[in-house]
Write a protein that holds these residues in place. Structure first.
Motif, PDB file in Angstrom:
ATOM      1  N   GLU A  99      -7.797  -1.687  -1.086  1.00  0.00           N
ATOM      2  CA  GLU A  99      -6.801  -2.266  -1.999  1.00  0.00           C
ATOM      3  C   GLU A  99      -5.671  -1.281  -2.278  1.00  0.00           C
ATOM      4  OE1 GLU A  99     -10.053  -2.468  -2.379  1.00  0.00           O
ATOM      5  OE2 GLU A  99     -10.373  -4.636  -2.212  1.00  0.00           O
TER       6      GLU A  99
ATOM      7  N   ARG B 102      -3.259  -1.295   0.514  1.00  0.00           N
ATOM      8  CA  ARG B 102      -2.413  -2.498   0.583  1.00  0.00           C
ATOM      9  C   ARG B 102      -1.328  -2.514  -0.481  1.00  0.00           C
ATOM     10  NH1 ARG B 102      -7.391  -5.233   1.572  1.00  0.00           N
ATOM     11  NH2 ARG B 102      -7.479  -5.953  -0.589  1.00  0.00           N
ATOM     12  N   THR B 103      -1.415  -1.634  -1.471  1.00  0.00           N
ATOM     13  CA  THR B 103      -0.465  -1.686  -2.590  1.00  0.00           C
ATOM     14  C   THR B 103       0.490  -0.492  -2.596  1.00  0.00           C
ATOM     15  OG1 THR B 103      -2.090  -0.601  -4.047  1.00  0.00           O
ATOM     16  CG2 THR B 103      -2.048  -3.019  -4.024  1.00  0.00           C
ATOM     17  N   THR B 104       0.699   0.114  -1.430  1.00  0.00           N
ATOM     18  CA  THR B 104       1.607   1.263  -1.354  1.00  0.00           C
ATOM     19  C   THR B 104       3.053   0.854  -1.111  1.00  0.00           C
ATOM     20  OG1 THR B 104       1.096   1.523   1.002  1.00  0.00           O
ATOM     21  CG2 THR B 104      -0.175   2.850  -0.563  1.00  0.00           C
TER      22      THR B 104
ATOM     23  N   GLU C 240       5.625  -7.780  -2.550  1.00  0.00           N
ATOM     24  CA  GLU C 240       4.652  -8.248  -3.536  1.00  0.00           C
ATOM     25  C   GLU C 240       4.328  -7.155  -4.547  1.00  0.00           C
ATOM     26  OE1 GLU C 240       0.194 -10.289  -3.787  1.00  0.00           O
ATOM     27  OE2 GLU C 240       1.049  -9.709  -1.844  1.00  0.00           O
ATOM     28  N   GLN C 241       4.111  -5.933  -4.053  1.00  0.00           N
ATOM     29  CA  GLN C 241       3.781  -4.845  -4.964  1.00  0.00           C
ATOM     30  C   GLN C 241       4.962  -4.497  -5.863  1.00  0.00           C
ATOM     31  OE1 GLN C 241       1.015  -3.490  -5.758  1.00  0.00           O
ATOM     32  NE2 GLN C 241       1.926  -1.988  -7.160  1.00  0.00           N
TER      33      GLN C 241
ATOM     34  N   TYR D 181       5.250  -7.084  -8.489  1.00  0.00           N
ATOM     35  CA  TYR D 181       4.144  -6.972  -9.434  1.00  0.00           C
ATOM     36  C   TYR D 181       4.494  -5.987 -10.546  1.00  0.00           C
ATOM     37  CZ  TYR D 181      -0.589  -6.111 -11.221  1.00  0.00           C
ATOM     38  OH  TYR D 181      -1.691  -5.986 -12.028  1.00  0.00           O
TER      39      TYR D 181
END
Length: 216
Positions: free
Chosen positions: A188, A191-193, A197-198, A201
Motif C-alpha cells: 500500500e 502504491r501511494t507514493t 489519486e494520492q 486524497y
C-alpha cells in the motif's frame, strides 16, 4: 555550438536556453557559463540581461509560473482551490526543475506573486479572515510543493534500476517484528507514493478541514 548571431541575443532567448539546460542536466549542474556556451557567446554577454545566476533562476521560474491558467470563474471556492493546486502540480511534473526553483526561492518573482494573489483572492472572497487565508495559502503551497517533489523523486528512482533495486532491498530487509506495520503495509505504501489519486486524497483532506472553518 554555433554562435548566436549578433543583435539576436535577448532575455527571452537566454531564459529558454537556461530552461532547456535545467531540464536536460538538472539545476545543480546549471551555470551561467553553460548557458553562454550553449548560446555560443562569452559569459559576460549574459550580464547585460542578468546580473547573476539567481536573477536567471527567478526569470526561468517566472516564465514557467506564467504558464499557469487563471483561477476558474463560476465554480465554488473549493473547486477553485483544487484547480490552482492541480495546475501547479501538473506544471511541476511537466517541468521538474520548477520544484527545485520554487523550493530554493519560493517568495521571489512577479508570476509567483500572481499565483499567490489568485489563491488568496479566492480565500478572502470565501470569507476567510486575513490570517486564515495566509495560513491556508502557505499550507496548500507547501503541500503541493512537497508532495510533488516527492513524486518526482520517486519517479526518478523507478527509472533508475540500481536505485530501485536498493529501495526494494531496504524494504525487504526490514524486520516484521521491529516494523510490523511498515512490512504489512509495504504494498500500500508503494502504491501511494504519487499519482493523481494520492494527490487528490491529500488535497481533499486539507479542504475538508478548511471547510470546517468556513465563516457562517
Amino acid at each position: 555550438m554555433a554562435r548566436t548571431p549578433r543583435n539576436t541575443l535577448s532575455s527571452e532567448l537566454i531564459v529558454r536556453t537556461a530552461l532547456e539546460l535545467m531540464e536536460s542536466r538538472g539545476t545543480d549542474a546549471f551555470s551561467l557559463r553553460g548557458v553562454a556556451a550553449e548560446l555560443g557567446v562569452g559569459p559576460m554577454a549574459l550580464y547585460t540581461y542578468f546580473r547573476n545566476k539567481d536573477e536567471l533562476y527567478d526569470a526561468v521560474r517566472d516564465h514557467l509560473m506564467g504558464l499557469l491558467p487563471a483561477v476558474p470563474d463560476g465554480v465554488p471556492w473549493p473547486d477553485q482551490v483544487r484547480a490552482v493546486c492541480r495546475s501547479l502540480r501538473l506544471l511541476m511534473l511537466q517541468h521538474p526543475c520548477l520544484a527545485q526553483l520554487l523550493a530554493g526561492r519560493p517568495l521571489s518573482g512577479h508570476e509567483t506573486a500572481r499565483v499567490a494573489e489568485g489563491l488568496l483572492g479566492v480565500l478572502r472572497a470565501a470569507g476567510f479572515d486575513a490570517e486564515t487565508a495566509a495560513r491556508t495559502h502557505t499550507t496548500l503551497f507547501t503541500y503541493v510543493l512537497g508532495s510533488t517533489s516527492w513524486e518526482i523523486q520517486m519517479a526518478a528512482e523507478r527509472r533508475d534500476p540500481e536505485a530501485w533495486r536498493r529501495l526494494r532491498a531496504t524494504m525487504e530487509s526490514l524486520s516484521a517484528r521491529e516494523f510490523p506495520s511498515v512490512v504489512e503495509l509495504a504494498p500500500e505504501l508503494a502504491r501511494t507514493t504519487g499519482g493523481d489519486e494520492q494527490f487528490d486524497y491529500g488535497l481533499d483532506l486539507l479542504l475538508a478541514g478548511l471547510q470546517l472553518r468556513t465563516p457562517s
